[in-house]
Design a protein around this motif. Structure first.
Motif, mmCIF file in Angstrom:
data_model
loop_
_atom_site.group_PDB
_atom_site.id
_atom_site.type_symbol
_atom_site.label_atom_id
_atom_site.label_comp_id
_atom_site.label_asym_id
_atom_site.label_seq_id
_atom_site.Cartn_x
_atom_site.Cartn_y
_atom_site.Cartn_z
ATOM 1 N N PRO A 40 -6.979 -0.560 10.563
ATOM 2 C CA PRO A 40 -7.593 -1.479 11.538
ATOM 3 C C PRO A 40 -6.916 -2.845 11.639
ATOM 4 O O PRO A 40 -6.612 -3.287 12.753
ATOM 5 N N THR A 85 0.830 -1.200 0.000
ATOM 6 C CA THR A 85 0.000 0.000 0.000
ATOM 7 C C THR A 85 0.867 1.253 0.000
ATOM 8 O O THR A 85 0.583 2.217 -0.727
ATOM 9 N N GLY A 93 -6.406 4.124 4.367
ATOM 10 C CA GLY A 93 -7.050 3.928 5.657
ATOM 11 C C GLY A 93 -7.514 2.522 5.945
ATOM 12 O O GLY A 93 -7.655 2.146 7.104
ATOM 13 N N TRP A 94 -7.723 1.707 4.927
ATOM 14 C CA TRP A 94 -8.199 0.350 5.192
ATOM 15 C C TRP A 94 -7.124 -0.504 5.839
ATOM 16 O O TRP A 94 -7.411 -1.547 6.424
ATOM 17 N N VAL A 95 -5.882 -0.071 5.769
ATOM 18 C CA VAL A 95 -4.774 -0.836 6.341
ATOM 19 C C VAL A 95 -4.698 -0.652 7.857
ATOM 20 O O VAL A 95 -4.214 -1.525 8.573
ATOM 21 N N SER A 111 -7.606 8.362 0.624
ATOM 22 C CA SER A 111 -7.756 8.203 2.075
ATOM 23 C C SER A 111 -8.316 6.829 2.408
ATOM 24 O O SER A 111 -7.866 6.175 3.357
ATOM 25 N N LEU A 112 -9.282 6.372 1.626
ATOM 26 C CA LEU A 112 -9.808 5.021 1.829
ATOM 27 C C LEU A 112 -8.768 3.960 1.480
ATOM 28 O O LEU A 112 -8.652 2.938 2.143
ATOM 29 N N TRP A 113 -8.001 4.223 0.430
ATOM 30 C CA TRP A 113 -6.972 3.277 0.004
ATOM 31 C C TRP A 113 -5.919 3.089 1.103
ATOM 32 O O TRP A 113 -5.497 1.975 1.383
ATOM 33 N N CYS A 149 -10.715 8.915 -2.256
ATOM 34 C CA CYS A 149 -10.264 7.626 -2.778
ATOM 35 C C CYS A 149 -8.943 7.206 -2.139
ATOM 36 O O CYS A 149 -8.808 6.072 -1.680
#
Length: 158
Positions: A69, A33, A65-67, A61-63, A59
């Motif tokens: 959690p 990522t 941010g999913w890492v 931020s989601l890309w 886009c």
């Protein structure tokens, strides 16, 4: 104490394969990522470091941010395993604090404390005792890598 130590060793042996697989997979996901985000920022077609639209910002931020959690769950698991080891390292002091009436110097208690100390019970991964020191070193290393990636992207991007 033998039963507790055997239970900890067996649990650690059973969990270590999945523990290492999940930790390694999350490391790979974070690296990939980060590489993807750095490639976008280093693209020569981009005029600046800033995102061009609100959708572009959302886009990426989601890309990125999913890492967070799953990575935080891996760190939580590492610190909980280290906490088990730290609790086991406090048992000799607890046993040594027991007072028995009529005994000033109890050699049997001393031998028990030495046995517990030398048994070094705790959570082991591939034969290495996972302590709070190792967990903190891991978090420091990840923080340094994250900081270097961020500074590299800022310096190259803008």
């Amino acid at each position: 104490w033998n039963v507790l130590q055997a239970l900890l060793r067996r649990a650690a042996h059973t969990l270590e394969g999945g523990f290492l697989a999940v930790s390694s997979a999350m490391l790979g996901v974070v690296v990939l990522t980060s590489a993807e985000i750095l490639n976008v920022f280093n693209d020569p077609r981009r005029s600046s470091f800033r995102f061009s639209t609100v959708e572009d910002t959302a886009c990426w931020s989601l890309w990125a941010g999913w890492v967070l959690p799953p990575t935080s769950l891996v760190f939580f698991a590492v610190f909980r395993a280290a906490a088990i080891t730290e609790q086991c390292s406090r048992v000799p002091a607890l046993v040594n604090s027991w007072m028995f009436p009529g005994r000033v110097m109890d050699l049997e208690k001393r031998y028990i404390v030495e046995y517990i100390t030398h048994s070094a019970a705790g959570f082991y991964v591939r034969g290495v005792r996972l302590t709070a020191t190792w967990a903190l070193k891991l978090s420091y290393l990840c923080g340094v890598l994250l900081f270097s990636l961020l500074t590299q992207s800022v310096l190259k991007g803008g």
